[in-house]
Write a protein that holds these residues in place. Structure first.
Motif, PDB file in Angstrom:
ATOM      1  N   GLU A  28      -8.220 -52.282 -18.118  1.00 50.08           N
ATOM      2  CA  GLU A  28      -7.572 -53.354 -18.873  1.00 50.08           C
ATOM      3  C   GLU A  28      -7.003 -52.864 -20.208  1.00 50.08           C
ATOM      4  O   GLU A  28      -6.153 -53.515 -20.783  1.00 50.08           O
ATOM      5  CB  GLU A  28      -8.533 -54.533 -19.071  1.00 50.08           C
ATOM      6  N   ARG A  29      -7.435 -51.693 -20.681  1.00 47.42           N
ATOM      7  CA  ARG A  29      -6.900 -51.263 -21.971  1.00 47.42           C
ATOM      8  C   ARG A  29      -6.361 -49.835 -22.014  1.00 47.42           C
ATOM      9  O   ARG A  29      -5.646 -49.465 -22.945  1.00 47.42           O
ATOM     10  CB  ARG A  29      -7.956 -51.447 -23.070  1.00 47.42           C
ATOM     11  N   ASP A  30      -6.681 -49.011 -21.044  1.00 44.04           N
ATOM     12  CA  ASP A  30      -6.253 -47.625 -21.132  1.00 44.04           C
ATOM     13  C   ASP A  30      -4.836 -47.408 -20.611  1.00 44.04           C
ATOM     14  O   ASP A  30      -4.376 -48.111 -19.720  1.00 44.04           O
ATOM     15  CB  ASP A  30      -7.203 -46.720 -20.336  1.00 44.04           C
ATOM     16  N   VAL A  31      -4.173 -46.408 -21.193  1.00 49.93           N
ATOM     17  CA  VAL A  31      -2.953 -45.874 -20.600  1.00 49.93           C
ATOM     18  C   VAL A  31      -3.292 -44.433 -20.258  1.00 49.93           C
ATOM     19  O   VAL A  31      -3.629 -43.626 -21.127  1.00 49.93           O
ATOM     20  CB  VAL A  31      -1.743 -45.939 -21.552  1.00 49.93           C
ATOM     21  N   TYR A  32      -3.239 -44.155 -18.969  1.00 52.57           N
ATOM     22  CA  TYR A  32      -3.771 -42.914 -18.434  1.00 52.57           C
ATOM     23  C   TYR A  32      -2.618 -42.044 -17.957  1.00 52.57           C
ATOM     24  O   TYR A  32      -1.676 -42.527 -17.344  1.00 52.57           O
ATOM     25  CB  TYR A  32      -4.724 -43.295 -17.291  1.00 52.57           C
ATOM     26  N   TRP A  33      -2.704 -40.756 -18.247  1.00 52.66           N
ATOM     27  CA  TRP A  33      -1.631 -39.857 -17.833  1.00 52.66           C
ATOM     28  C   TRP A  33      -2.180 -38.591 -17.208  1.00 52.66           C
ATOM     29  O   TRP A  33      -2.779 -37.772 -17.903  1.00 52.66           O
ATOM     30  CB  TRP A  33      -0.727 -39.507 -19.024  1.00 52.66           C
ATOM     31  N   CYS A  34      -1.959 -38.463 -15.920  1.00 56.41           N
ATOM     32  CA  CYS A  34      -2.235 -37.209 -15.232  1.00 56.41           C
ATOM     33  C   CYS A  34      -0.889 -36.502 -15.125  1.00 56.41           C
ATOM     34  O   CYS A  34       0.007 -36.978 -14.432  1.00 56.41           O
ATOM     35  CB  CYS A  34      -2.818 -37.477 -13.845  1.00 56.41           C
ATOM     36  N   ALA A  35      -0.759 -35.395 -15.826  1.00 54.03           N
ATOM     37  CA  ALA A  35       0.552 -34.748 -15.951  1.00 54.03           C
ATOM     38  C   ALA A  35       0.819 -33.721 -14.848  1.00 54.03           C
ATOM     39  O   ALA A  35       1.499 -32.736 -15.067  1.00 54.03           O
ATOM     40  CB  ALA A  35       0.672 -34.106 -17.333  1.00 54.03           C
ATOM     41  N   LEU A  53      -5.071 -41.073 -28.201  1.00 46.44           N
ATOM     42  CA  LEU A  53      -5.844 -40.294 -27.227  1.00 46.44           C
ATOM     43  C   LEU A  53      -7.331 -40.430 -27.501  1.00 46.44           C
ATOM     44  O   LEU A  53      -7.775 -40.351 -28.643  1.00 46.44           O
ATOM     45  CB  LEU A  53      -5.461 -38.812 -27.300  1.00 46.44           C
ATOM     46  N   ARG A  54      -8.107 -40.630 -26.419  1.00 45.27           N
ATOM     47  CA  ARG A  54      -9.555 -40.693 -26.601  1.00 45.27           C
ATOM     48  C   ARG A  54     -10.333 -39.868 -25.581  1.00 45.27           C
ATOM     49  O   ARG A  54     -11.548 -39.760 -25.662  1.00 45.27           O
ATOM     50  CB  ARG A  54     -10.035 -42.152 -26.615  1.00 45.27           C
ATOM     51  N   GLY A  98      -6.752 -33.338 -29.391  1.00 54.82           N
ATOM     52  CA  GLY A  98      -7.724 -34.424 -29.359  1.00 54.82           C
ATOM     53  C   GLY A  98      -8.292 -34.808 -30.715  1.00 54.82           C
ATOM     54  O   GLY A  98      -9.275 -35.555 -30.773  1.00 54.82           O
ATOM     55  N   GLY A  99      -7.692 -34.296 -31.808  1.00 57.14           N
ATOM     56  CA  GLY A  99      -8.118 -34.711 -33.142  1.00 57.14           C
ATOM     57  C   GLY A  99      -9.547 -34.322 -33.485  1.00 57.14           C
ATOM     58  O   GLY A  99     -10.111 -34.796 -34.469  1.00 57.14           O
ATOM     59  N   GLY A 100     -10.149 -33.453 -32.676  1.00 55.66           N
ATOM     60  CA  GLY A 100     -11.505 -33.001 -32.982  1.00 55.66           C
ATOM     61  C   GLY A 100     -12.586 -33.953 -32.512  1.00 55.66           C
ATOM     62  O   GLY A 100     -13.768 -33.679 -32.689  1.00 55.66           O
ATOM     63  N   TRP A 101     -12.181 -35.065 -31.878  1.00 52.64           N
ATOM     64  CA  TRP A 101     -13.229 -35.992 -31.452  1.00 52.64           C
ATOM     65  C   TRP A 101     -13.127 -36.453 -30.006  1.00 52.64           C
ATOM     66  O   TRP A 101     -14.040 -37.077 -29.483  1.00 52.64           O
ATOM     67  CB  TRP A 101     -13.320 -37.186 -32.398  1.00 52.64           C
ATOM     68  N   CYS A 102     -12.029 -36.149 -29.321  1.00 49.19           N
ATOM     69  CA  CYS A 102     -11.939 -36.557 -27.910  1.00 49.19           C
ATOM     70  C   CYS A 102     -12.855 -35.691 -27.046  1.00 49.19           C
ATOM     71  O   CYS A 102     -12.799 -34.473 -27.121  1.00 49.19           O
ATOM     72  CB  CYS A 102     -10.522 -36.367 -27.379  1.00 49.19           C
ATOM     73  N   PRO A 103     -13.657 -36.294 -26.179  1.00 51.02           N
ATOM     74  CA  PRO A 103     -14.398 -35.480 -25.224  1.00 51.02           C
ATOM     75  C   PRO A 103     -13.418 -34.747 -24.299  1.00 51.02           C
ATOM     76  O   PRO A 103     -12.369 -35.298 -23.950  1.00 51.02           O
ATOM     77  CB  PRO A 103     -15.220 -36.488 -24.412  1.00 51.02           C
ATOM     78  N   VAL A 104     -13.768 -33.514 -23.933  1.00 50.16           N
ATOM     79  CA  VAL A 104     -12.968 -32.750 -22.973  1.00 50.16           C
ATOM     80  C   VAL A 104     -13.769 -32.644 -21.689  1.00 50.16           C
ATOM     81  O   VAL A 104     -14.936 -32.248 -21.718  1.00 50.16           O
ATOM     82  CB  VAL A 104     -12.663 -31.332 -23.504  1.00 50.16           C
ATOM     83  N   VAL A 105     -13.161 -33.017 -20.561  1.00 54.05           N
ATOM     84  CA  VAL A 105     -13.829 -32.854 -19.278  1.00 54.05           C
ATOM     85  C   VAL A 105     -13.108 -31.792 -18.453  1.00 54.05           C
ATOM     86  O   VAL A 105     -11.924 -31.921 -18.147  1.00 54.05           O
ATOM     87  CB  VAL A 105     -13.961 -34.186 -18.486  1.00 54.05           C
ATOM     88  N   ASP A 106     -13.818 -30.725 -18.158  1.00 56.40           N
ATOM     89  CA  ASP A 106     -13.292 -29.663 -17.306  1.00 56.40           C
ATOM     90  C   ASP A 106     -13.744 -29.986 -15.895  1.00 56.40           C
ATOM     91  O   ASP A 106     -14.932 -29.993 -15.604  1.00 56.40           O
ATOM     92  CB  ASP A 106     -13.848 -28.318 -17.780  1.00 56.40           C
ATOM     93  N   LYS A 156       1.334 -44.923 -26.267  1.00 56.27           N
ATOM     94  CA  LYS A 156      -0.061 -44.997 -26.722  1.00 56.27           C
ATOM     95  C   LYS A 156      -1.015 -44.552 -25.602  1.00 56.27           C
ATOM     96  O   LYS A 156      -1.947 -45.272 -25.207  1.00 56.27           O
ATOM     97  CB  LYS A 156      -0.425 -46.416 -27.215  1.00 56.27           C
ATOM     98  N   VAL A 157      -0.725 -43.386 -25.076  1.00 53.87           N
ATOM     99  CA  VAL A 157      -1.556 -42.823 -24.002  1.00 53.87           C
ATOM    100  C   VAL A 157      -2.959 -42.571 -24.541  1.00 53.87           C
ATOM    101  O   VAL A 157      -3.134 -42.027 -25.633  1.00 53.87           O
ATOM    102  CB  VAL A 157      -0.938 -41.507 -23.474  1.00 53.87           C
ATOM    103  N   SER A 158      -3.974 -42.974 -23.761  1.00 49.50           N
ATOM    104  CA  SER A 158      -5.352 -42.803 -24.237  1.00 49.50           C
ATOM    105  C   SER A 158      -6.112 -41.721 -23.483  1.00 49.50           C
ATOM    106  O   SER A 158      -7.099 -41.196 -23.972  1.00 49.50           O
ATOM    107  CB  SER A 158      -6.104 -44.137 -24.151  1.00 49.50           C
ATOM    108  N   ILE A 159      -5.648 -41.374 -22.277  1.00 49.70           N
ATOM    109  CA  ILE A 159      -6.344 -40.369 -21.464  1.00 49.70           C
ATOM    110  C   ILE A 159      -5.306 -39.389 -20.942  1.00 49.70           C
ATOM    111  O   ILE A 159      -4.299 -39.806 -20.361  1.00 49.70           O
ATOM    112  CB  ILE A 159      -7.067 -41.042 -20.275  1.00 49.70           C
ATOM    113  N   LEU A 160      -5.530 -38.107 -21.163  1.00 51.29           N
ATOM    114  CA  LEU A 160      -4.572 -37.085 -20.712  1.00 51.29           C
ATOM    115  C   LEU A 160      -5.287 -36.071 -19.835  1.00 51.29           C
ATOM    116  O   LEU A 160      -6.356 -35.575 -20.194  1.00 51.29           O
ATOM    117  CB  LEU A 160      -3.953 -36.386 -21.930  1.00 51.29           C
TER     118      LEU A 160
END
Ligand code: WT7
Length: 657
Positions: free
Chosen positions: A300-307, A383-384, A406-414, A353-357
């Motif tokens: 309901e709130r995210d804008v998600y981008w799989c590039a 981005l979050r 990620g501004g130093g605060w976004c979690p990174v998932v490998d 306003k993409v929140s997930i990359l």
């Protein structure tokens, strides 16, 4: 695998626990691990019920009696397209945006809601049926990243016709062999495509491929570039002539849970391409589950981008089937990063306003190389969460991604997975896992993997070996299309009862996983096993290096020797061009590797180059670099994104020797 080889990545001591704010709102909860461990099949049964709508409930979660041929959600019936589209409209979400499409030309934009998508898909399904396409007929799709591509996929799914996408950068030859193997009756394509700001032909490749494919009855052509193209009246039909006149009502019939959904041919291997095929219920369940939990998607709130490109499995699972099943809002972007458009991504993230990359390490390193000027004036604070996939990510690239993008605060998932696994298998859970840069961490709840030695025995923590999957999983490939023996042989014969992934991996002292690259990329130098990834990471951790590729070249005394190809960061390039500076830099890099890993890992040769040979999906083709390092004729370059790269590298080699 020897201890020395494994120690380098163990130097990595940084830890990134989730913030309290993130954890408080996270989709994934730590209890998922316990629940899945307590009763794995019940866990998947619950996911399938919660995430999907079944027209008939399943009687059994898993049937593994004919192993390695699995059946998931046995007896269940559903329609994949209904799950991706119609049910969201029925639930009142028709106005939610499914895709913000951004074309390669900047002015080309479309916003497609779930209601729009439903109309488009119904028309396309009616169109396919009017061409005589029904359940189990295969359809080849050779299209760029445009909305019609997703519509065509969903229309096939809706009528039970397996699709096979062929990446629009592949040759006529590659297309023809896939059409033949999949026995496709219809090909959907476009008049042309836009790539890197220029037009590229598409229809001529189709004409050439179809000339060799007697089984193809119709070619449906989307008008994309408006280019002049050859036309066969009896065979070719415009998409807009065929589809636009159809009714936008179409009833979605249900299919068995094991109805084939698509075939996707794996790239990079020599010989006959392998048609990996996926079915419906299990595949959709794991795509939706991983998409929600790994990317922390709040639809309901995210804008998600799989590039990625939809032509790859990443696009199938994380641009189309996962996000749509979850009713998410996604970006669909036609362009690819190139030097002439370094800031397009950042502009787009700011604009939407993409929140997930979600992207690949090779892209991250390309941006590292270009430097931070490209980010000027673009607000990335929406981005979050950031994801990575495709190859091991070097700790330095991981940190750069997290800090700079990620501004130093976004979690990174490998996220580790494969075309064959269909969906993510190994990954941190954001909000739950304390991550380590460069580690994909652990198998997701519901998935069981291990690292085994040559004899198939699990290795202790602190050691390395081969990554295996120890029990069947919902999105697993159901086979190699038309070749069950090859499926058994390739994946299930190396270690009886275990799925052999073909990747080397290490368990650290905590039992967390570090992927080491394909096992054929593991070198053996004087009896020491060295990972290409490990040495590449060491090189990239040097401040002057942007990207590195390492290969093992045959050597009569040491078995193999380490050869490295490096791309310098912008600031270091000028310096290196000064007379004498080049060799000094090479010495500096060799010492750096010795310091990071040990003298045994010191590359014998380091060649500074301006590009590396990559496939269109971004994988470095080390086998070509091995040809250069071993001074023989360069092998097949047809799957390279840019076939001139090898000539440049050859020349460079000649001038430095
Ligand atoms: C191979 C599968 C899965 C979508 C894209 C590639 C490598 C993939 C990771 C990762 C280390 C990775 C493996 C795997 N790979 N993700 N996070 N860390 N390696 O799909 O073309 O089928 O390639 O990509 O070597 O076997 P694919």
């Amino acid at each position: 695998m020897s201890q020395e080889t494994l120690s380098n990545l163990l130097h990595e001591q940084r830890r990134f626990p989730p913030s309290e704010e993130f954890a408080a709102q996270a989709v994934a909860k730590p209890s998922l691990y316990e629940e899945a461990a307590a009763d794995r099949e019940a866990f998947w049964g619950r996911q399938a019920h919660e995430l999907l709508t079944w027209s008939k409930d399943f009687d059994q979660v898993l049937d593994w009696t004919d192993a390695p041929f699995a059946k998931w959600f046995v007896g269940g019936r559903l329609n994949a397209c209904y799950n991706c589209v119609d049910r969201h409209v029925e639930a009142g979400l028709g106005d939610r945006v499914a895709y913000y499409w951004q074309g390669d030309p900047e002015g080309d934009k479309r916003t497609i809601t779930y209601a729009d998508l439903q109309r488009m898909v119904c028309q396309a399904a009616n169109a396919l049926e009017s061409l005589g396409i029904h359940q189990d007929d295969t359809v080849a799709i050779y299209l760029p990243m445009i909305p019609e591509t997703v519509v065509a996929m969903l229309a096939c799914a809706r009528i039970g016709a397996p699709h096979t996408l062929v990446f629009a950068g592949f040759s006529a030859e590659a297309l023809a062999s896939r059409i033949a193997d999949a026995d496709a009756r219809v090909v959907i394509t476009a008049d042309g495509q836009f790539r890197r700001g220029t037009r590229a032909p598409l229809k001529p490749q189709v004409d050439e491929a179809v000339a060799k494919s007697p089984g193809v009855e119709k070619v449906v052509v989307v008008r994309r570039t408006g280019d002049e193209i050859a036309w066969d009246e009896s065979r070719d039909v415009w998409w807009h002539d065929l589809v636009d006149q159809q009714s936008d009502q179409h009833e979605a019939h249900d299919f068995d849970s094991e109805q084939p959904l698509y075939i996707l041919y794996t790239s990079g291997t020599t010989g006959k391409p392998k048609g990996i095929f996926h079915t419906t219920g299990g595949y959709l369940t794991q795509c939706a589950y991983t998409h929600r939990n790994v990317f922390d998607v709040h639809p309901e709130r995210d804008v998600y981008w799989c590039a990625a490109d939809v032509g790859w499995v990443t696009g199938h699972s994380y641009i189309v089937y996962g996000p749509l099943t979850n009713a998410a809002t996604s970006i669909l972007y036609e362009g690819v990063p190139h030097p002439g458009a370094q800031d397009r991504w950042w502009k787009l993230i700011d604009e939407r306003k993409v929140s997930i990359l979600y992207t690949a390490p090779t892209t991250i390193r390309t941006y590292m190389k270009w430097g931070t000027d490209m980010l000027q004036g673009h607000d990335l604070s929406s981005l979050r969460l950031l994801g990575s996939v495709g190859e091991p990510i070097n700790p330095e690239a991981w940190i750069w991604y997290r800090d700079t993008i990620g501004g130093g605060w976004c979690p990174v998932v490998d996220t580790w997975w494969q075309t064959e696994t269909g969906a993510i298998m190994v990954s941190p859970l954001p909000g739950v896992t304390a991550t380590k840069p460069g580690s994909a961490m652990r198998a997701l709840p519901g998935i069981t993997v291990d690292v085994v030695d040559d004899t198939g025995q699990p290795v202790p923590n602190g050691s390395g070996g081969y990554l295996v999957v120890t029990s069947p999983w919902p999105a697993m490939l159901r086979g190699v299309w038309g070749d069950p023996e090859r499926y058994r042989e390739t994946y299930w014969s190396r270690f009886p009862g275990l799925y052999f992934a073909g990747d080397g991996a290490k368990k650290d002292e905590d039992g967390d996983l570090w992927l080491l690259g394909r096992v054929d990329d593991v070198m053996n130098v004087s009896g020491h096993r060295l990972s290409t990834t490990e040495i590449e990471s060491a090189l990239v951790s040097h401040p002057k290096v942007a990207e590195a590729a390492v290969v093992g070249a045959n050597d009569p005394t040491t078995g193999q020797m380490v050869c490295a190809f490096v791309i310098l960061r912008q600031e270091a390039i000028q310096e290196a061009d000064e007379p004498g500076e080049g060799s000094e830099l090479v010495a500096e890099l060799r010492d750096h590797v010795a310091k990071e890993i040990g003298p045994i890992a010191k590359p014998r040769e380091i060649l500074v180059v301006s590009e590396l040979p990559k496939t269109r999906s971004g994988k470095i083709m080390r086998r070509l670099l091995r040809d250069v390092a071993e001074d023989r004729a360069i092998g097949d370059v047809t799957t390279l994104a840019d076939s001139t790269v090898m000539d440049q590298i050859r020349q460079r080699m000649a001038t430095t020797h």
